[in-house]
Scaffold this motif. Structure first.
Motif, short mmCIF file in Angstrom:
data_model
loop_
_atom_site.label_atom_id
_atom_site.label_comp_id
_atom_site.label_asym_id
_atom_site.label_seq_id
_atom_site.Cartn_x
_atom_site.Cartn_y
_atom_site.Cartn_z
N VAL A 1 0.86 -1.18 0.00
CA VAL A 1 0.00 0.00 0.00
C VAL A 1 0.90 1.23 0.00
CG1 VAL A 1 -1.72 1.30 1.29
CG2 VAL A 1 -1.80 -1.21 1.27
N LEU A 2 0.65 2.11 -0.95
CA LEU A 2 1.52 3.28 -1.07
C LEU A 2 0.69 4.57 -1.09
CD1 LEU A 2 4.35 4.40 -1.49
CD2 LEU A 2 4.08 4.05 -3.94
N TRP B 1 1.85 -6.17 -6.45
CA TRP B 1 0.82 -5.16 -6.70
C TRP B 1 1.19 -3.90 -5.92
CZ3 TRP B 1 -0.53 -10.28 -6.43
CH2 TRP B 1 -1.42 -10.79 -7.38
N LEU B 2 0.94 -2.79 -6.51
CA LEU B 2 1.06 -1.54 -5.74
C LEU B 2 -0.34 -0.95 -5.62
CD1 LEU B 2 4.20 0.50 -6.86
CD2 LEU B 2 3.65 -0.34 -4.57
N PHE B 3 -0.79 -0.82 -4.38
CA PHE B 3 -2.10 -0.20 -4.14
C PHE B 3 -1.86 1.26 -3.76
CE2 PHE B 3 -3.43 -4.61 -2.48
CZ PHE B 3 -3.77 -5.03 -3.76
N PHE B 4 -2.10 2.15 -4.72
CA PHE B 4 -1.89 3.57 -4.44
C PHE B 4 -3.14 4.18 -3.82
CE2 PHE B 4 0.62 2.53 -8.21
CZ PHE B 4 1.86 3.03 -7.89
N LEU C 1 -1.50 -0.81 -9.64
CA LEU C 1 -0.64 -1.30 -10.73
C LEU C 1 -0.20 -2.71 -10.36
CD1 LEU C 1 1.77 1.67 -11.61
CD2 LEU C 1 0.00 0.68 -13.06
N SER C 2 -0.21 -3.60 -11.35
CA SER C 2 0.32 -4.94 -11.08
C SER C 2 1.60 -5.13 -11.89
CB SER C 2 -0.72 -6.00 -11.41
OG SER C 2 -0.49 -6.57 -12.66
N PHE C 3 2.57 -5.74 -11.26
CA PHE C 3 3.89 -5.98 -11.89
C PHE C 3 4.09 -7.49 -11.98
CE2 PHE C 3 4.00 -1.98 -9.67
CZ PHE C 3 4.62 -1.10 -10.53
N LYS C 4 4.31 -7.97 -13.20
CA LYS C 4 4.52 -9.41 -13.36
C LYS C 4 5.88 -9.61 -14.01
CE LYS C 4 2.14 -13.49 -15.02
NZ LYS C 4 1.03 -14.01 -15.80
N SER C 5 6.67 -10.49 -13.41
CA SER C 5 8.03 -10.73 -13.91
C SER C 5 7.99 -11.20 -15.37
CB SER C 5 8.71 -11.81 -13.03
OG SER C 5 9.87 -12.26 -13.67
N LYS C 6 8.89 -10.60 -16.22
CA LYS C 6 8.82 -10.91 -17.65
C LYS C 6 9.30 -12.31 -17.96
CE LYS C 6 9.12 -6.36 -19.82
NZ LYS C 6 10.04 -5.35 -20.37
N LYS C 7 10.33 -12.76 -17.27
CA LYS C 7 10.94 -14.03 -17.68
C LYS C 7 10.79 -15.11 -16.61
CE LYS C 7 14.22 -11.68 -20.63
NZ LYS C 7 15.60 -11.20 -20.77
#
Lengths: 575, 341
Positions: free
Chosen positions: A206-207, A254-257, A270-276
């Motif tokens: 949470v940000l 996940w970043l919960f703004f 925003l969700s961040f998913k590792s590319k590789k």
């Protein structure tokens, strides 16, 4: 409906520059408008019927800049800007005169654009105010939304769980991210934590943002927007993020703004998913971002501040303590309305069990048959109103003659329809000088009406004012508010003694509950400060059919739903 | 305490019903006289087929009046078949019964046989009817009237009583409204007895006040079903004044005419003087104006003072507006209510 030629001719006659266009075989109308020396093109795709305000789309919106109330999208291989003129349902359109409707709509579209283009301060404020809808415009909806339970928005690390497999409806169909120590935690554990059925999807942070910019125009701008926002935050926030999550590596973040915008606190994700498929730490720099696919995803905040006001409930009633005596047809509706209004600490008293005969004029479903009405009601309330702390008791009204207990309540609502018990209880309050405000409510048979009286002990007017006998002006045995004359047989007997009932339907109990609940809520909110009475008057047909005679008050009464003073000049208590 | 509470207290003081202890002697006398009259008429071949109360005791509009007699209006009905052609014949039989029982001043008046029982302050009126298929005829004629002045005259005493007691036209709380009407009749009777000389008061007939106020009655109940007798009385009096009972005769004089609403449909004030009509009209006008004053006045003591002047000392004036402590509890043991939840 007018055809394109008629529309074009009409708009031209009104001074607009317009022409017909062809979008891959679909005929449209283009209108050229000049605003602040910019040439704007608006496109109208005529419809066969005018069922709402006619729509004009902004052509090539990216060339004009980031405008408030304009959401960009693609159609027929072209970029368009959808202009939000009004809530479409809030406008009543003249479908009989389509040309007038089109002209009116066009002018409204132009007005909005003109304001956004010529007033950059207003434009920015509006973009921030409508941040949430702009953000949804860049969200990916390919996955289930995240449900976040969070009360304060402070920096926090939260586990995010996947939806329960196979669940398509209810809270279990959402991703669930539950902050620690929220008020909802207890309810969540009972109803839908289900960690055993949910698998851990990843970690969220949470940000709280100290600075915010308007949402990006399109998905391609997301990464730059994110880096730009990070750079504008206070250094200690970034340091905290870096210290806590800069080293911790995982596949998904996940970043919960949350941030303050003119329309209040806005939450987005925003969700961040590792590319590789490799673990990485939370990306805080452009270089770190290279390892991640970034998506905006929808998030639903599940906290009191977000949910209660949206439903019209009052957060200020959270600490109020109310006792509801009677969980019958009227009481159950009152319990529902008080809880919906935001009353969390509701104690429901009723010794009765839920019977099959109760089904058609009660709020509880069949599952609660043979269960205590008060227990079933409190359980049911907590399922719908998640912050409700409703509890139940099998005690009767006369069992509550305990000054210590009664003094803990801010309000007592009595919906038992028993004048004898209600008057006995009132005399106990008088004898012990207990000053808790009380609402008594009851309905009358055959749909003729219902009543509620608010007795504030420190104000003139009390329950006994509603019981002053009209003939002797002494304390009476039936209420002088009643619409049915006393001493008539108003019960219907279908199968012998003990099976009599007063004839009325769920509409009557609901209506009676509404006036009582309205009185209760207005009192708790401080909008009523005097002892008051309120009645609703129904139809006399059923009463007449049963040979029931009605009072003069019934025939003269024109103040349905109006709250009026309760004081009676001949009440021996109030004089 | 409200002004209505004072009206109720006043009403409790003036009302006279057959069950009242003050009326005990009259009731007992009535019973014994009835028994004797029945016996005498039967012996003479005119069996009594019915009897009933007439007058204020049958309509609950009677009032007490210190110094005045208690009235008994006991109607006697004989069968049509076998009744004498001369109505005075049966009246004489009844007269003899009364004389034999020691009544002073027993005499045959035009519509009835009448007597006073001085030691018990009793005044007895016995009208005699014959009846056939529900139609009644009153024995009319004095002891020495000529044949032309003796007749069995069509009459509808029960119809009149039922008309006065009828509440079917009142919508909502019909009984409360009927009771309020009857209180108003009693108030008007007391007003008459207080405001007119004895001689004129006797000519402002109770039945006239009863009929006029019935025809012009305007009920007044508030939002708590509480009666407002003050407003109802004022409104009713106002309408009595503006109905067509009083006709202007010039020179500030009025004639009053009130038709019985039932057979024989006669003018109750037939033969009444201009003086009676004028006094009646003028005093009713003053009454209306006094009631308006009371309605305008907000102080309870001042209101009661005006009403005391209108109705006499039975309308009490409290020493202050807030002293009287109300009786708190209902006198009923239980009451059926329509309340549920």
């Amino acid at each position: 409906m007018a055809d394109n030629i008629e529309i074009i001719e009409y708009l031209k006659s009104k001074g607009f520059a317009c022409q017909e266009l062809d979008f891959k075989g679909i005929k449209a109308i283009s209108v050229d408008v000049e605003i602040a020396e910019k040439l704007i093109e608006l496109i109208h795709f005529p419809s066969s019927e005018i069922a709402g305000l006619p729509v004009f789309l902004l052509a090539k919106p990216s060339e004009i800049g980031h405008l408030a109330h304009v959401l960009n999208y693609q159609e027929y291989g072209h970029d368009f800007g959808s202009i939000c003129v009004n809530d479409r349902d809030s406008v009543s359109v003249n479908f009989n005169m389509p040309l007038l409707a089109i002209e009116e709509s066009l002018n409204r579209h132009i007005d909005i654009l003109e304001k956004a283009i010529t007033d950059p301060i207003w434009n920015r404020q509006e973009l921030l105010r409508e941040f949430k809808s702009c953000w949804l415009n860049v969200c990916d909806f390919d996955d289930r939304p995240v449900l976040l339970t969070n009360d304060n928005g402070a920096v926090e690390e939260i586990d995010v769980f996947r939806p329960v497999k196979g669940r398509k409806f209810g809270v279990r169909s959402y991703y669930l991210a539950q902050s620690k120590d929220t008020e909802l935690a207890a309810a969540a554990k009972i109803y839908w934590q289900d960690n055993s059925d949910r698998s851990l999807a990843g970690k969220a942070v949470v940000l709280p943002l100290t600075e915010i910019e308007p949402a990006p125009l399109n998905k391609g701008q997301l990464e730059n927007w994110y880096l730009d926002i990070l750079s504008k935050q206070k250094p200690d926030i970034l340091k905290k993020l870096n210290d806590n999550y800069g080293q911790w590596k995982t596949y998904k973040y996940w970043l919960f703004f949350n941030a303050q915008v003119p329309s209040g606190k806005v939450w987005f994700c925003l969700s961040f998913k590792s590319k590789k498929g490799k673990k990485h730490s939370l990306p805080l720099t452009e270089r770190q971002l290279e390892n991640w696919n970034v998506k905006a995803v929808p998030i639903r905040l599940f906290n009191k501040e977000a949910i209660l006001p949206r439903g019209g409930a009052n957060l200020d009633l959270a600490e109020t303590k109310v006792a509801l005596v009677g969980a019958g047809s009227v009481g159950s509706e009152i319990a529902h309305k008080l809880s919906a209004a935001g009353v969390q600490n509701l104690t429901i008293y009723d010794p009765d069990r839920y019977n099959i005969e109760n089904l058609y004029r009660h709020v509880l479903p069949e599952e609660f048959l043979n269960y205590g009405k008060s227990g079933g009601l409190s359980f049911s309330l907590k399922r719908q109103f998640l912050w409700s702390k409703a509890n139940s008791s099998l005690s009767k009204l006369l069992d509550l003659r305990n000054s210590k207990l009664l003094n803990t309540y801010d309000l007592i609502v009595i919906a038992i329809g028993s004048p004898t018990h209600e008057r006995l209880f009132k005399e106990y309050l008088l004898e012990k000088d207990i000053r808790v405000p009380v609402i008594n409510t009851w309905l009358e048979g055959f749909g003729v009406g219902g009543h509620a009286v608010l007795d504030i002990q420190e104000r003139r007017g009390c329950l006994l004012c509603a019981y002053v006998c009209p003939d002797t002006l002494a304390r009476g045995l039936g209420s002088n508010l009643n619409f049915i004359e006393p001493n008539q047989n108003v019960t219907i007997n279908m199968s012998g003694c003990g099976e009599q009932f007063i004839s009325y339907g769920a509409m009557c109990s609901a209506q009676t509950a509404l006036i009582a609940s309205d009185l209760a809520i207005k009192f708790l909110e401080g909008k009523i400060e005097t002892s008051s009475k309120v009645s609703w008057k129904g139809c006399e047909q059923d009463a007449q059919k049963h040979g029931i005679t009605l009072t003069n008050r019934y025939y003269q009464f024109t103040n349905s739903l109006k709250i009026q003073p309760l004081f009676h000049e001949d009440c021996d208590v109030c004089n | 305490m409200s002004i209505q509470a004072k009206f109720i207290k006043f009403h409790d003081k003036i009302k006279l019903s057959r069950e009242d202890s003050e009326y005990k002697d009259a009731r007992e006398k009535d019973d014994s006289i009835l028994k004797a009259v029945k016996k005498a008429l039967k012996e003479e071949g005119y069996p009594v087929v019915d009897n009933f109360l007439q007058g204020s005791m049958s309509t609950s509009t009677g009032i007490k009046n210190p110094g005045e007699d208690f009235d008994i209006d006991r109607a006697i009905v004989i069968a049509f078949n076998g009744s004498p052609d001369d109505p005075v014949k049966v009246k004489k039989i009844v007269l003899k019964v009364l004389e034999d029982r020691g009544f002073k001043n027993a005499k045959i008046k035009k519509p009835c046989v009448t007597a006073d029982y001085t030691s018990k302050n009793l005044h007895i009126d016995i009208p005699i009817y014959r009846e056939q298929n529900g139609d009644y005829e009153l024995a009319v004629g004095k002891k020495n009237s000529s044949d032309d002045n003796r007749e069995w005259s069509a009459s509808d005493p029960k119809g009149l009583r039922d008309w006065i007691n009828d509440s079917s036209l009142y919508i909502g709380s019909a009984n409360k409204k009927l009771e309020q009407y009857k209180r108003i009749v009693r108030y008007l009777k007391r007003w008459r007895d207080n405001k007119f000389s004895t001689a004129v008061a006797k000519k402002v007939f109770s039945i006239a006040l009863t009929v006029m106020s019935k025809q012009q009655f305007r009920s007044s109940l508030d939002d708590s079903e509480k009666a407002n007798d003050l407003v109802a009385l004022r409104d009713t009096v106002n309408d009595m004044l503006h109905a067509s009972y009083f006709s202007f005769q010039g020179n500030e004089q009025y004639r009053v005419r009130v038709t019985l609403p039932k057979s024989p449909w006669r003018d109750i004030f037939d033969g009444s003087s201009l003086n009676t009509g004028t006094q009646f009209y003028n005093k009713l006008t003053v009454l209306k104006s006094k009631l308006d004053q009371v309605i305008e006045e907000t102080d309870l003591v001042k209101q009661c003072k005006i009403l005391n002047e209108v109705f006499g000392d039975d309308f009490e004036v409290p020493s202050s507006s807030s002293t009287a402590k109300k009786a708190a509890y209902s006198t009923a043991g239980a009451s059926g209510t329509s309340q549920g939840a």
